[in-house]
Design a protein around this motif. Structure first.
Motif, PDB file in Angstrom:
ATOM      1  N   ASP A 167       0.907  -1.341   0.207  1.00 55.35           N
ATOM      2  CA  ASP A 167       0.229   0.024   0.068  1.00 55.35           C
ATOM      3  C   ASP A 167       0.823   1.244  -0.177  1.00 55.35           C
ATOM      4  O   ASP A 167       0.392   2.460   0.265  1.00 55.35           O
ATOM      5  CB  ASP A 167      -0.878  -0.021   1.248  1.00 55.35           C
ATOM      6  N   TYR A 168       2.138   1.193  -0.261  1.00 57.46           N
ATOM      7  CA  TYR A 168       3.012   2.158  -0.414  1.00 57.46           C
ATOM      8  C   TYR A 168       3.317   3.003   1.005  1.00 57.46           C
ATOM      9  O   TYR A 168       3.852   4.210   1.085  1.00 57.46           O
ATOM     10  CB  TYR A 168       2.709   3.191  -1.642  1.00 57.46           C
ATOM     11  N   ARG A 169       3.074   2.185   2.035  1.00 59.61           N
ATOM     12  CA  ARG A 169       3.495   2.837   3.256  1.00 59.61           C
ATOM     13  C   ARG A 169       5.005   2.479   3.751  1.00 59.61           C
ATOM     14  O   ARG A 169       5.317   1.135   3.440  1.00 59.61           O
ATOM     15  CB  ARG A 169       2.642   2.255   4.429  1.00 59.61           C
ATOM     16  N   TYR A 170       5.560   3.272   4.231  1.00 62.85           N
ATOM     17  CA  TYR A 170       7.001   3.116   4.790  1.00 62.85           C
ATOM     18  C   TYR A 170       6.887   2.210   5.772  1.00 62.85           C
ATOM     19  O   TYR A 170       6.110   2.318   6.508  1.00 62.85           O
ATOM     20  CB  TYR A 170       7.790   4.290   4.992  1.00 62.85           C
ATOM     21  N   VAL A 171       7.672   1.155   5.445  1.00 70.95           N
ATOM     22  CA  VAL A 171       7.941   0.074   6.686  1.00 70.95           C
ATOM     23  C   VAL A 171       9.276   0.090   7.244  1.00 70.95           C
ATOM     24  O   VAL A 171       9.355  -0.548   8.369  1.00 70.95           O
ATOM     25  CB  VAL A 171       7.410  -1.305   6.099  1.00 70.95           C
ATOM     26  N   SER A 172      10.198   0.511   6.616  1.00 71.29           N
ATOM     27  CA  SER A 172      11.437   0.371   7.244  1.00 71.29           C
ATOM     28  C   SER A 172      12.400   1.525   6.425  1.00 71.29           C
ATOM     29  O   SER A 172      12.207   1.810   5.362  1.00 71.29           O
ATOM     30  CB  SER A 172      12.273  -0.976   6.902  1.00 71.29           C
ATOM     31  N   TRP A 173      13.306   2.064   7.101  1.00 71.02           N
ATOM     32  CA  TRP A 173      14.538   2.824   6.399  1.00 71.02           C
ATOM     33  C   TRP A 173      15.710   2.872   7.254  1.00 71.02           C
ATOM     34  O   TRP A 173      15.836   2.447   8.423  1.00 71.02           O
ATOM     35  CB  TRP A 173      14.085   4.217   6.426  1.00 71.02           C
ATOM     36  N   ASN A 174      16.939   3.318   6.579  1.00 73.37           N
ATOM     37  CA  ASN A 174      17.975   2.876   7.185  1.00 73.37           C
ATOM     38  C   ASN A 174      18.473   4.377   7.988  1.00 73.37           C
ATOM     39  O   ASN A 174      17.825   5.401   7.692  1.00 73.37           O
ATOM     40  CB  ASN A 174      19.193   2.503   6.369  1.00 73.37           C
ATOM     41  N   ALA A 175      19.808   4.586   8.546  1.00 72.52           N
ATOM     42  CA  ALA A 175      20.251   5.712   9.125  1.00 72.52           C
ATOM     43  C   ALA A 175      20.368   6.661   7.970  1.00 72.52           C
ATOM     44  O   ALA A 175      20.323   7.955   8.096  1.00 72.52           O
ATOM     45  CB  ALA A 175      21.649   5.279   9.675  1.00 72.52           C
ATOM     46  N   GLY A 176      20.991   6.230   6.751  1.00 74.09           N
ATOM     47  CA  GLY A 176      20.884   7.359   5.788  1.00 74.09           C
ATOM     48  C   GLY A 176      19.542   7.994   5.400  1.00 74.09           C
ATOM     49  O   GLY A 176      19.604   9.478   5.121  1.00 74.09           O
ATOM     50  N   ALA A 177      18.444   7.404   5.434  1.00 77.58           N
ATOM     51  CA  ALA A 177      17.230   8.075   4.982  1.00 77.58           C
ATOM     52  C   ALA A 177      16.835   8.747   6.309  1.00 77.58           C
ATOM     53  O   ALA A 177      16.141   9.889   6.157  1.00 77.58           O
ATOM     54  CB  ALA A 177      16.148   6.988   4.832  1.00 77.58           C
ATOM     55  N   GLU A 178      17.177   8.407   7.672  1.00 82.73           N
ATOM     56  CA  GLU A 178      16.995   9.238   8.813  1.00 82.73           C
ATOM     57  C   GLU A 178      17.545  10.517   8.607  1.00 82.73           C
ATOM     58  O   GLU A 178      17.072  11.551   8.873  1.00 82.73           O
ATOM     59  CB  GLU A 178      17.256   8.555  10.104  1.00 82.73           C
ATOM     60  N   LYS A 179      18.830  10.428   8.389  1.00 89.09           N
ATOM     61  CA  LYS A 179      19.467  11.507   8.218  1.00 89.09           C
ATOM     62  C   LYS A 179      19.305  12.652   6.863  1.00 89.09           C
ATOM     63  O   LYS A 179      18.892  13.781   7.169  1.00 89.09           O
ATOM     64  CB  LYS A 179      21.222  11.228   7.933  1.00 89.09           C
ATOM     65  N   LEU A 180      18.685  11.933   5.813  1.00 82.54           N
ATOM     66  CA  LEU A 180      18.315  12.830   4.677  1.00 82.54           C
ATOM     67  C   LEU A 180      16.913  13.367   4.998  1.00 82.54           C
ATOM     68  O   LEU A 180      16.808  14.624   4.624  1.00 82.54           O
ATOM     69  CB  LEU A 180      18.412  12.003   3.489  1.00 82.54           C
ATOM     70  N   PHE A 181      15.944  12.636   5.560  1.00 81.80           N
ATOM     71  CA  PHE A 181      14.721  13.191   5.825  1.00 81.80           C
ATOM     72  C   PHE A 181      14.349  13.619   6.936  1.00 81.80           C
ATOM     73  O   PHE A 181      13.295  14.288   7.329  1.00 81.80           O
ATOM     74  CB  PHE A 181      13.678  11.969   5.377  1.00 81.80           C
ATOM     75  N   GLY A 182      15.317  13.539   7.962  1.00 85.36           N
ATOM     76  CA  GLY A 182      15.244  13.944   9.522  1.00 85.36           C
ATOM     77  C   GLY A 182      14.223  13.093  10.142  1.00 85.36           C
ATOM     78  O   GLY A 182      13.817  13.639  11.405  1.00 85.36           O
ATOM     79  N   TYR A 183      13.712  11.985   9.760  1.00 88.05           N
ATOM     80  CA  TYR A 183      12.992  11.365  10.644  1.00 88.05           C
ATOM     81  C   TYR A 183      13.667  10.187  11.381  1.00 88.05           C
ATOM     82  O   TYR A 183      14.749   9.536  10.683  1.00 88.05           O
ATOM     83  CB  TYR A 183      11.834  10.629   9.931  1.00 88.05           C
TER      84      TYR A 183
END
Length: 158
Positions: free
Chosen positions: A141-157
């Motif tokens: 359903d295109y919901r984010y289910v996981s992300w790494n530290a690089g995504a946290e840094k880039l998106f601020g989440y």
């Protein structure tokens, strides 16, 4: 998965072996029986690579202790080939009015492919965690289910 089953007496005689058990070992019931008497042909090891001593082998242990085992993962090199992994369960069978098991039934399933997939998934997960790039995954359903530290840094989440 197809279960492979053996019934073995206290004396080591193979009482029954289904076709799957014979196919996995590449032996008929009589050959399996002979190989059970030869510990060098049954090099069975644990997940950490340590070899089961003859008395610790799950079939013998169930006969000795009278207690079954469930889903013990064991490895072996069948015919000197690559390692194959099995999930092994044992159940002792008692004769009437007997305090000691007369037989043990062993059921095992080849879990080699499953273990390879799990190992590959762990390698991929480690690569994603270690990557400085932003990597995310979504469900259907295109919901984010996981992300790494690089995504946290880039998106601020986080």
């Amino acid at each position: 998965m197809c279960s492979s089953d053996l019934m073995i007496s206290r004396t080591g005689k193979v009482i029954a072996a289904n076709p799957s058990a014979e196919a996995i070992r590449g032996m008929n019931a009589k050959e399996i029986e002979a190989s059970l008497r030869d510990d060098d042909r049954w090099k069975i090891f644990r997940e950490d690579g340590t070899v089961f001593l003859p008395a610790e082998f799950p079939l013998r242990r169930a006969l000795r202790t009278g207690r079954g085992l469930k889903n013990v993962v064991v490895g072996t090199r069948l015919g000197g080939r690559t390692v194959r992994w099995f999930s092994l369960s044992t159940q002792p069978v008692y004769a009437p009015r007997s305090a000691r098991p007369a037989y043990v039934v062993a059921s095992f399933e080849d879990v080699t492919r499953q273990r390879r997939v799990e190992a590959e998934n762990m390698r991929l997960a480690a690569a994603v965690r270690a990557s400085p790039d932003a990597i995310t995954s979504t469900d259907l359903d295109y919901r984010y289910v996981s992300w790494n530290a690089g995504a946290e840094k880039l998106f601020g989440y986080s």
